[in-house]
Design a protein around this motif. Structure first.
Motif, PDB file in Angstrom:
ATOM      1  N   UNK A 142       0.669  -1.098   0.178  1.00 18.70           N
ATOM      2  CA  UNK A 142      -0.087  -0.061  -0.170  1.00 18.70           C
ATOM      3  C   UNK A 142       0.778   1.271   0.022  1.00 18.70           C
ATOM      4  N   UNK A 143       1.948   1.167   0.479  1.00 20.39           N
ATOM      5  CA  UNK A 143       3.005   2.234   0.356  1.00 20.39           C
ATOM      6  C   UNK A 143       3.857   2.374  -0.873  1.00 20.39           C
ATOM      7  N   UNK A 144       3.583   1.525  -1.594  1.00 20.90           N
ATOM      8  CA  UNK A 144       4.277   1.505  -2.941  1.00 20.90           C
ATOM      9  C   UNK A 144       5.757   0.989  -2.916  1.00 20.90           C
ATOM     10  N   UNK A 145       5.909   0.040  -1.869  1.00 16.43           N
ATOM     11  CA  UNK A 145       7.207  -0.468  -1.652  1.00 16.43           C
ATOM     12  C   UNK A 145       7.491  -1.558  -2.190  1.00 16.43           C
ATOM     13  N   UNK A 146       8.850  -1.768  -2.681  1.00 10.52           N
ATOM     14  CA  UNK A 146       9.299  -3.202  -3.518  1.00 10.52           C
ATOM     15  C   UNK A 146      10.304  -3.728  -2.599  1.00 10.52           C
ATOM     16  N   UNK A 147      10.226  -4.875  -2.385  1.00 10.68           N
ATOM     17  CA  UNK A 147      11.508  -5.491  -1.495  1.00 10.68           C
ATOM     18  C   UNK A 147      11.822  -6.937  -1.739  1.00 10.68           C
TER      19      UNK A 147
END
Length: 574
Positions: free
Chosen positions: A396-401
């Motif tokens: 939802x925060x647009x994070x990629x991990x």
């Protein structure tokens, strides 16, 4: 019947002890059902001479070697303690062990397993939560029944490989992505692996020490974010016996594992008095919250050899809100000031890559942190750990991990891959120059004449390291090498800023404190030449370099730093 509790340690040190595996071994030993069983704790370190070569060939080869070693014991069951750093190799080890002993029961527990117990296919069972009750119960059930898939114990998850066509209640929970944790053992009934002889702290030169379990906070990046928001304290009687044992063993250091040591001021003060009385001279490491520090606690900490680590994480309150933390910068700075007033050693943790943070925000956090004179600054890339609230919210925060350990963030809308790489370089440079370089006594004094922020200064140092191909994290520098790097870099910065008159005192400060730091750390002696008398260099007047350069007379001195009865000392020699 032999039962083995095991783990792979990242290194051989007091900070890397098999405490989790030892706790399970103690719980099994304490169970009457297993009084005639052989319960063994076997740990493997990546630094063990026997396994260094195997690890150099890859985790697959190391796993084969470890599996063969375990198989020699012909165990009925093996309990693996799994963390981020050993997730892959222990999964491989279980697979290799099954090839040698097809009927051995492989059980996995620990933070990584609790986060996602169904993510491990090479173990017969996984356990979410604390295992002191669940593991003995599981072993009892396995002895009494041949049908592995019928075991139904809260927190126990059966591997898909062992599933029957008829789904158990536990498997249904898996399908619904509901993780039910094991019933925790009450602190009063939890056996101590130190007191029952399972774990010998002398073997590791120190101890990991649990005073309590649980955390009242809900920082979303932490495994505790989905745990119970309360603290279960171990009885003072047990803790006093453990510290008496540590004193008897004459171990040098103890790492207190409580995530918030000072959550209860009354208990924190009582424990500090006990430590002062029963373990004088033993060094303790604590984790605490700065908002709970006051003058009374600061004075209590000052009476024992210790270091306190604070999870600052970011100096931006808006960023911290996203991960369910709060920060009052004025209160934080005031309370840290109490520790400085009392001469207490402390350090800060910072994380780069947090939701809505960016590279400049990370630099601002470094500037705020270093303005408070911490003894060390630990800088980490954000790990989006499975099983945490942040893991649930990250998309939802647009994070990629990275979905593999250590689950580092790859990019966010505000923190590009390029900026994360820059943050990594800045973190490496800060660690070398400030923390490994033991720069706290002189850093801000040397920085002040340049009229620039700490993050700017350290970024320039990072570029210098990169140019000289010394920024690689695999390179390990000696303390003497770092001192020379510090002198060289400060000299170049001062020359560019036309501050040549201040170079002699700046170099003397770096030399003196570097030598004293080494002597404090390992008792090593050193001899060198200073531009000023060492007594003047170590006086309070030297904190103002411009004033000192004007007022002090130069005096070339040959200085010897050595260990005395009262600690590190110095004298001039001919």
């Amino acid at each position: 019947m032999t039962i083995i509790c095991t783990t792979v340690l990242v290194e051989t040190s007091p900070q890397a002890m098999p405490l989790g595996a030892a706790c399970i071994a103690s719980a099994i030993k304490a169970n009457e059902k297993f009084k005639d069983s052989s319960v063994k704790l076997i740990d493997f370190s990546r630094e063990d001479k026997e396994y260094v070569k195997a690890f150099s060939l890859g985790e697959k080869e190391a796993a084969k070697m470890i599996a063969r070693k375990i198989a020699e014991e012909k165990p009925f069951a093996v309990c693996f303690s799994v963390y981020v750093w050993n997730h892959t190799i222990l999964d491989e080890t279980a697979d290799e062990l099954k090839k040698i002993l097809p009927n051995v029961v492989c059980i996995a527990g620990g933070p990584e397993v609790t986060a996602n117990p169904k993510n491990f296919v090479n173990f017969d069972y996984t356990i979410a939560g604390q295992g002191e009750i669940a593991v003995p119960a599981l072993l009892e059930a396995l002895i009494d029944s041949d049908e592995k898939s019928n075991v139904q114990i809260p927190g126990i998850y059966c591997s898909i490989k062992n599933s029957s066509e008829k789904k158990s209640e536990t498997e249904s929970e898996n399908n619904e992505n509901v993780v039910k944790r094991a019933v925790p053992c009450s602190p009063e009934l939890t056996p101590s692996p130190y007191l029952d002889g399972t774990l010998d702290p002398a073997k590791y030169g120190g101890a990991l020490w649990e005073l309590a379990r649980g955390c009242p906070f809900k920082c979303s990046y932490c495994y505790e974010s989905k745990g119970e928001k309360k603290i279960a304290y171990f009885p003072m009687e047990r803790l006093e016996k453990e510290i008496e044992l540590f004193a008897k063993k004459k171990i040098a250091q103890v790492f207190v594992l409580d995530p918030t040591y000072n959550a209860s001021k009354e208990r924190a003060l009582k424990m500090l008095k006990t430590i002062e009385k029963k373990a004088p001279g033993m060094f303790f490491y604590f984790e605490a919250r700065a908002e709970f520090i006051d003058r009374e606690l600061a004075k209590a900490f000052s009476r024992i050899p210790c270091c306190i680590q604070f999870g600052l994480q970011s100096a931006n309150p808006d960023v911290l809100k996203k991960v369910h933390r709060t920060l009052d910068k004025k209160l934080f700075a005031r309370n840290i000031g109490f520790l400085n007033d009392e001469g207490v050693t402390f350090g800060f943790d910072l994380i780069y890559g947090l939701p809505s943070d960016n590279l400049q925000g990370f630099k601002d956090s470094i500037d705020f942190a270093l303005s408070l004179y911490p003894n060390n600054l630990e800088l980490f890339c954000l790990s989006v750990l499975p099983g945490t609230n942040l893991h649930d919210d990250a998309a939802g925060y647009g994070m990629v991990w990275d979905e593999k350990p250590p689950y580092h963030v790859i990019r966010t809308p505000e923190f590009s891959e390029e900026d994360l790489f820059k943050a990594e370089k800045l973190a490496r440079a800060t660690n070398i120059f400030y923390t490994q370089g033991r720069a706290v006594p002189w850093f801000n004094s040397v920085l002040y004449p340049l009229k620039e922020k700490a993050s700017v200064f350290l970024w320039d140092f990072a570029k210098t390291l990169e140019t000289s191909e010394r920024l690689d994290s695999s390179i390990v520098f000696t303390s003497e090498e770092i001192t020379e790097m510090q002198k060289s870099f400060v000299r170049s910065k001062y020359k560019k800023a036309h501050l040549e008159k201040l170079i002699p005192i700046a170099e003397d400060l770096i030399l003196m404190h570097g030598a004293l730091g080494r002597c404090t750390f390992d008792g090593s002696e050193s001899t060198f030449t200073t531009n000023y008398h060492p007594d003047d260099v170590m006086s309070e007047y030297a904190t103002d370099l411009a004033f000192f350069a004007k007022a002090a007379g130069k005096e070339k001195c040959r200085v010897r730093v050595f260990e005395s009865k009262n600690g590190p000392d110095w004298k001039t020699v001919k």
